[in-house]
Design a protein around this motif. Structure first.
Motif, PDB file in Angstrom:
ATOM      1  N   LEU A 203       2.487   9.316  -5.795  1.00 55.49           N
ATOM      2  CA  LEU A 203       3.391  10.594  -5.459  1.00 55.49           C
ATOM      3  C   LEU A 203       4.482  11.003  -6.476  1.00 55.49           C
ATOM      4  N   PHE A 204       5.045   9.850  -6.778  1.00 53.56           N
ATOM      5  CA  PHE A 204       6.094  10.173  -7.834  1.00 53.56           C
ATOM      6  C   PHE A 204       5.713  10.406  -9.021  1.00 53.56           C
ATOM      7  N   LEU A 205       4.432  10.143  -9.556  1.00 51.96           N
ATOM      8  CA  LEU A 205       3.850  10.472 -10.819  1.00 51.96           C
ATOM      9  C   LEU A 205       3.179  11.907 -10.856  1.00 51.96           C
ATOM     10  N   PHE A 206       2.938  12.051  -9.453  1.00 55.18           N
ATOM     11  CA  PHE A 206       2.499  13.772  -9.288  1.00 55.18           C
ATOM     12  C   PHE A 206       3.522  14.622  -9.522  1.00 55.18           C
TER      13      PHE A 206
ATOM     14  N   PHE B 155      14.830  13.479  -4.198  1.00 60.74           N
ATOM     15  CA  PHE B 155      15.337  13.584  -2.756  1.00 60.74           C
ATOM     16  C   PHE B 155      14.326  13.169  -1.918  1.00 60.74           C
ATOM     17  N   ILE B 156      13.276  13.781  -2.132  1.00 57.17           N
ATOM     18  CA  ILE B 156      12.169  13.545  -0.921  1.00 57.17           C
ATOM     19  C   ILE B 156      11.705  12.018  -1.220  1.00 57.17           C
ATOM     20  N   ILE B 157      11.478  11.709  -2.420  1.00 60.83           N
ATOM     21  CA  ILE B 157      10.947  10.341  -2.511  1.00 60.83           C
ATOM     22  C   ILE B 157      12.029   9.334  -2.062  1.00 60.83           C
ATOM     23  N   GLY B 158      13.270   9.649  -2.201  1.00 60.32           N
ATOM     24  CA  GLY B 158      14.311   8.837  -1.647  1.00 60.32           C
ATOM     25  C   GLY B 158      14.365   8.646  -0.250  1.00 60.32           C
TER      26      GLY B 158
ATOM     27  N   LEU C 243      11.804   9.269   1.797  1.00 62.85           N
ATOM     28  CA  LEU C 243      10.648   8.282   2.038  1.00 62.85           C
ATOM     29  C   LEU C 243      10.827   6.942   1.882  1.00 62.85           C
ATOM     30  N   LEU C 244      11.492   6.482   0.847  1.00 67.83           N
ATOM     31  CA  LEU C 244      11.558   5.090   0.787  1.00 67.83           C
ATOM     32  C   LEU C 244      12.419   4.565   1.724  1.00 67.83           C
ATOM     33  N   MET C 245      13.552   5.256   2.160  1.00 69.69           N
ATOM     34  CA  MET C 245      14.521   4.713   2.985  1.00 69.69           C
ATOM     35  C   MET C 245      13.736   4.509   4.413  1.00 69.69           C
ATOM     36  N   ILE C 246      12.790   5.549   4.785  1.00 69.17           N
ATOM     37  CA  ILE C 246      11.979   5.464   6.142  1.00 69.17           C
ATOM     38  C   ILE C 246      11.198   4.148   6.235  1.00 69.17           C
TER      39      ILE C 246
ATOM     40  N   LYS D 284       0.667  -1.213  -0.126  1.00 65.78           N
ATOM     41  CA  LYS D 284      -0.282  -0.001   0.110  1.00 65.78           C
ATOM     42  C   LYS D 284       0.916   1.387  -0.177  1.00 65.78           C
ATOM     43  N   LEU D 285       2.007   1.187   0.984  1.00 68.03           N
ATOM     44  CA  LEU D 285       2.894   2.358   0.732  1.00 68.03           C
ATOM     45  C   LEU D 285       3.653   2.599  -0.519  1.00 68.03           C
TER      46      LEU D 285
END
Length: 289
Positions: free
Chosen positions: A18-21, A47-50, A52-55, A10-11
């Motif tokens: 979010l990436f597409l947006f 950078f922001i997506i990276g 979030l992915l790490m979290i 789901k995440l």
């Protein structure tokens, strides 16, 4: 484990959307700031997506063992890391560090030690302060702010001097009359090369008007003369000289023409244009000013 995988999917779906947006056209718009790269917003989004992915990966990694039976005395990896960073007292041992005389309306205080991460940060600031002191004030290997300011001022002065030397700042609105011998000599040479065919060597006028009297067709004064030289008067056969002469050359030859006023040409042409009065011409520049 099944619930963890379901939540992770789901995440991941949310992040993918979010990436597409973020990569939609409004975000793809290039920044107008010349100090930033054209793909600045895309880099920020990545950078922001990276992060979030790490979290999410961290929660997924440390949550993989949830629900499984733990052996006696088992401590998870996340708990070990948290203990190293905070050195906090477990709940079951808080009575050992309880401050008995610190009781305020039932709220009690623990005598915990300072978290290691906070101490490391404090030691880091001390190390940086020592480095800063040695670098900037002892060995002076890096310039202080005042020195950086002076260097920037010097660099700006050099750029300004180069612009003035090249004539980039000289326009019909900023030009001033030159009165030094070197500039007038250079202007005379330019006049002899390009202007005598129409205005005669002494400025008395041939095809073009007399440049020594009080009458001017397109206005007297250094600014009007500079403008006439720069843009020419195509309807009357005078070409524009801005592609053949530099701004400095046009200023010099305009100043030389100004110096011809009141001289006595051998065969002066009849006055043309209007009587020029510097007192009523807001664009004029007084000789020597």
């Amino acid at each position: 484990m099944v619930d963890t995988m379901t939540n992770f999917k789901k995440l991941f779906t949310v992040l993918f959307n979010l990436f597409l947006f973020l990569i939609t056209p409004p975000i793809q718009a290039q920044t107008n700031n010349p100090d930033l790269p054209d793909n600045y917003y895309q880099l920020v989004a990545i950078f922001i997506i990276g992060i979030l992915l790490m979290i999410i990966a961290a929660f997924f990694l440390f949550g993989m063992g949830e629900g499984k039976p733990k052996p006696a005395g088992y401590i998870s990896t996340w708990s070990k890391i948290r203990q190293i960073l905070t050195r906090s007292t477990p709940v079951e041992k808080e009575s050992e560090v309880l401050l008995a005389d610190h009781d305020f309306d039932g709220i009690k205080e623990l005598d915990n030690s300072v978290p290691p991460w906070y101490l490391w940060l404090f030691y880091l600031t001390i190390a940086f302060a020592v480095y800063y002191l040695l670098d900037y004030h002892v060995f002076e290997s890096s310039p202080l702010m005042a020195a950086e300011y002076q260097a920037e001022v010097k660099k700006a002065d050099e750029i300004k001097a180069e612009l003035i030397r090249s004539g980039a700042l000289i326009t019909e609105n900023t030009v001033t009359e030159l009165t030094d011998a070197a500039s007038l000599s250079s202007g005379k040479q330019t006049f002899a090369t390009f202007c005598v065919a129409c205005h005669a060597a002494d400025g008395g006028g041939l095809v073009g008007p007399n440049l020594t009297d009080d009458y001017w067709i397109h206005g007297g004064g250094i600014q009007n003369i500079f403008k006439t030289i720069k843009y020419g008067v195509p309807a009357k056969g005078m070409i524009s000289w801005q592609t053949q002469l530099s701004a400095v050359q046009m200023q010099e030859v305009g100043s030389y023409i100004m110096s011809l006023y009141g001289t006595k040409p051998a065969a002066p042409k009849e006055p043309q244009g209007d009587l020029y009065s510097p007192q009523i011409d807001s664009t004029s520049v007084q000789p020597g000013s």
